[in-house]
Design a protein around this motif. Sequence first.
Motif, short mmCIF file in Angstrom:
data_model
loop_
_atom_site.label_atom_id
_atom_site.label_comp_id
_atom_site.label_asym_id
_atom_site.label_seq_id
_atom_site.Cartn_x
_atom_site.Cartn_y
_atom_site.Cartn_z
N ARG A 55 33.18 39.56 38.81
CA ARG A 55 32.46 40.71 39.36
C ARG A 55 32.14 40.53 40.84
NH1 ARG A 55 28.69 42.36 34.21
NH2 ARG A 55 30.38 43.35 33.03
N ARG A 56 31.83 39.31 41.24
CA ARG A 56 31.58 39.05 42.66
C ARG A 56 32.83 39.32 43.47
NH1 ARG A 56 28.27 35.47 45.92
NH2 ARG A 56 26.67 35.77 44.33
N LEU A 57 33.98 38.90 42.96
CA LEU A 57 35.23 39.16 43.65
C LEU A 57 35.50 40.65 43.76
CD1 LEU A 57 37.41 36.31 42.14
CD2 LEU A 57 36.87 36.61 44.56
N ASP A 58 35.26 41.38 42.67
CA ASP A 58 35.45 42.83 42.70
C ASP A 58 34.51 43.48 43.71
OD1 ASP A 58 37.44 42.71 40.77
OD2 ASP A 58 36.10 43.20 39.11
N ALA A 59 33.25 43.06 43.72
CA ALA A 59 32.25 43.64 44.62
C ALA A 59 32.57 43.31 46.09
CB ALA A 59 30.86 43.13 44.26
N ALA A 60 33.20 42.16 46.32
CA ALA A 60 33.52 41.75 47.69
C ALA A 60 34.81 42.41 48.19
CB ALA A 60 33.67 40.23 47.76
N GLY A 61 35.44 43.23 47.34
CA GLY A 61 36.66 43.92 47.76
C GLY A 61 37.90 43.04 47.71
N ALA A 62 37.88 42.02 46.88
CA ALA A 62 39.07 41.18 46.73
C ALA A 62 40.22 42.04 46.20
CB ALA A 62 38.79 40.03 45.74
N PRO A 63 41.43 41.71 46.56
CA PRO A 63 42.57 42.48 46.06
C PRO A 63 42.55 42.52 44.53
CG PRO A 63 43.29 40.90 47.71
CD PRO A 63 41.85 40.61 47.42
N PRO A 64 42.95 43.64 43.95
CA PRO A 64 42.99 43.73 42.49
C PRO A 64 43.84 42.60 41.91
CG PRO A 64 43.41 45.87 43.47
CD PRO A 64 43.42 44.87 44.59
N SER A 65 43.43 42.15 40.74
CA SER A 65 44.11 41.02 40.12
C SER A 65 44.30 41.29 38.63
CB SER A 65 43.25 39.76 40.31
OG SER A 65 43.62 38.75 39.41
N LEU A 66 45.52 41.19 38.19
CA LEU A 66 45.82 41.35 36.78
C LEU A 66 45.14 40.24 35.98
CD1 LEU A 66 47.25 42.78 34.46
CD2 LEU A 66 49.27 41.37 34.94
N GLY A 67 45.17 39.02 36.50
CA GLY A 67 44.53 37.90 35.82
C GLY A 67 43.05 38.15 35.61
N ARG A 68 42.37 38.61 36.65
CA ARG A 68 40.94 38.91 36.56
C ARG A 68 40.69 40.02 35.56
NH1 ARG A 68 40.19 39.23 41.91
NH2 ARG A 68 39.91 41.46 42.05
N TYR A 69 41.51 41.04 35.58
CA TYR A 69 41.37 42.16 34.64
C TYR A 69 41.53 41.68 33.20
CZ TYR A 69 42.60 46.33 32.00
OH TYR A 69 42.66 47.31 31.04
N LEU A 70 42.55 40.87 32.95
CA LEU A 70 42.80 40.39 31.59
C LEU A 70 41.69 39.46 31.10
CD1 LEU A 70 46.65 39.78 31.78
CD2 LEU A 70 45.45 41.66 30.63
N ILE A 71 41.18 38.63 31.99
CA ILE A 71 40.07 37.75 31.62
C ILE A 71 38.87 38.59 31.21
CG2 ILE A 71 38.33 36.17 32.56
CD1 ILE A 71 40.62 34.81 34.12
#
Length: 130
Positions: A104-120
């Motif tokens: 969530r911190r990565l998402d909030a910081a505007g990190a590029p979308p990540s399939l790995g993060r989404y699947l986790i």
Amino acid sequence: MEDYIVREIDKIGVLLRGLLARLGAGSGGRQAAEVCRAELRERLGLELDSLLRREEFIGELCGRYGFGQEHLEQFAELLFGLLRASSDAAERRRLAACTVAVCRRLDAAGAPPSLGRYLILQQLEESFPI
């Protein structure tokens, strides 16, 4: 001096990638998880269990250990691998909560979308109330 800093930061990525490979996407078991904790302690001076008990552990990863967004992404994958290797319910809940916090911190910081993060996050939502 800048070259030294870049080399030190790159060491973090190399270490995290090696630990992820050692965990083998969650199939490494308890022994691999203990090796990962020991490697973090020896190579970065990072005591994982102690760190994860702190409310602002992500800020400490970034400030004290020099983690960037790419490292946080790998760290979330590492936490998820440790969660999958654990059989202790309390430890699994703590690792799940910390993994979600990093994602969530990565998402909030505007990190590029990540399939790995989404699947986790998707897998954690199915197993743990987020």
